[in-house]
Design an enzyme around this catalytic site. Structure first.
Site: not given
Length: 462
Positions: A229, A234, A241, A252, A311, A313, A315
């Site tokens: 990933k 993010d 967030k 991230d 949030d 995202e 996956r």
């Protein structure tokens, strides 16, 4: 990159005498009155990581490093690294009643403790200590593991202002060029033309174009595909967030950084496999064209996904990447991601939780994790939770309501796209919250060394 090297085995070196707490009295009985008096006066008890410099006629004669007790050693990794990291400059060699595993741990911990992230501040010019390679240790393997780990740490520690999708691509291509690997990169609106709709949907709101990258290395042997990933920052998207939740979001892309570090280890050691690495790289930003809650996305696999939280995202981009990877049916498929806070609640920051349905792969990983000093913990693909990721209006839900089993439902979501019997997923943290032996505060790799040790059994190379 921090320079990695051991002291020249032929050069003069002072001794680091490693002494366990329960062996200190016995060891002292064979020493001079002066040494016994010095140790007693210093209050040295041989606790794990304690260091005492013992003087001689021409300065420091030798050093004592505490090895603690079996109980204290079991409570953490790389305890000796604390002592070794405090040695003054010069060449040193270990002495003491250490098993091969303990010598391996000392050498690895010392090397890992030399890491410095000095991109934004001047590094110290002071010379550090150098350790001679302990007897029986595999220097090439140690250096490969540590160099791969340092690549991961450097990537995770770099702020998003200097590591967006384009910069992550540059690091990916530099890694490929170093080892003569072939690459492919698909960017921007070409993602839609080449059927990566979820990667595009997550990254389209940022002026830093989304992309997906592939690296291929090796022309013979069993096939392994690693997927990481690469969310370079993010914000949470429209489900934004809170500010405190963004403070660590430069990490991230820790899954991408970790598979790149593992790939470097594999290629450095020239393992006889066919390796592929896939990294979808995006920034999850907020703008007028950002994906919205309750949007329904198409995917490369043909499954539709309802976006119930922008949030969640990671996956989504991994879904397209895993579907692409599975089209070639590699013998083993592994994904790594900083995916859920639920995994941290379950096992904390130090363990790397993983999922697999393959008992052979799980057994190989568990067996390799100890010698690699890289702890992992298996969590279940719990099929009774499958209905939680089925919203009714679409095939899948990217963020089931409620607070239960968040890591498991995310893993089940990814398994739908991998659709592979020998699939393994890691939900890692990629960050060390406090300084620890061999692991300074900041970015850290998790699971890579354990996987490196497990690959021969997983791929039938033994």
């Amino acid at each position: 990159m921090t320079e990695l090297r051991f002291a020249d085995a032929e050069a003069p070196a002072r001794v680091v005498q490693v002494v366990a707490a329960d062996a200190l009295e016995s060891w002292l009985s064979g020493q001079s009155d002066g040494v016994r008096a010095w140790v007693a006066g210093a209050g040295f008890k041989a606790g794990i990581g304690d260091l005492l410099l013992v003087p001689g006629d021409a300065g420091v004669a030798f050093a004592l490093a505490g090895f603690g007790s079996a109980k204290t050693r079991a409570r953490g990794r790389f305890g000796l690294a604390k002592a070794l990291g405090a040695l003054p400059a010069g060449n040193w060699r270990l002495a003491g009643n250490l098993s091969q595993a303990e010598r391996d741990e000392a050498a690895l911990g010392w090397l890992l403790s030399t890491y410095r992230f000095d991109r934004y501040r001047k590094a110290s010019s002071a010379e550090g200590a150098l350790l001679a390679l302990p007897e029986g240790c595999d220097e090439a393997r140690l250096l490969a593991m540590v160099e791969g780990e340092f690549l991961t740490r450097d990537l995770v520690n770099t702020p998003s202002s200097d590591l967006g999708p384009a910069e992550l691509e540059a690091a990916f291509l530099a890694l490929a060029e170093r080892f003569g690997a072939a690459t492919q990169v698909i960017r921007g609106d070409d993602l839609l033309a080449q059927n990566f709709p979820m990667v595009h949907a997550v990254g389209r709101a940022s002026p830093r174009a989304p992309r997906i990258m592939s690296l291929r290395w090796g022309d013979s042997g069993p096939s392994l595909t690693l997927v990481g990933k690469g969310v370079c920052f993010d914000t949470g998207g429209l489900d934004i967030k809170p500010s405190a939740g963004m403070l660590l979001m430069k990490k991230d892309m820790g899954g991408a950084a970790t598979v790149m570090g593992l790939a470097q280890m594999i290629m450095s050691l020239n393992l006889p496999i066919r390796l592929r690495v896939i990294v979808p790289a995006v920034e999850n930003a907020v703008s007028g064209n950002a994906m919205r809650p309750r949007d329904i996305l198409n995917s490369r696999k043909g499954l539709t996904v309802e976006v119930n939280n922008t949030d969640a995202e990671g996956r989504l981009i991994l879904g397209d990447a895993l579907a692409w990877a599975a089209e070639e049916n590699p013998e083993v498929l592994i994904s790594m991601a900083t995916l859920t806070g639920s995994a941290r609640v379950a096992v904390g920051p130090d363990l790397a939780p993983y999922y697999t349905d393959d008992a052979v792969m799980a057994g190989a990983l568990e067996q390799a994790a100890g010698p690699a000093f890289d702890p992992v913990w298996r969590l279940p693909f719990w099929e009774p939770y499958e209905p939680m990721i089925e919203p009714g209006i679409a095939d899948l839900d990217n963020a089931p309501s409620g607070s239960f089993a968040g890591s498991i439902t995310a893993a089940l979501f990814l398994r739908r796209f991998a659709d592979h019997p020998r699939y393994m997923h890691f939900d890692i943290y990629a960050h060390q919250p406090n300084d620890a032996p061999g692991r300074p505060k900041g970015g850290v790799g998790q699971g890579a060394r354990a996987l490196l040790g497990a690959l021969p059994a997983m791929l039938g190379l033994e």
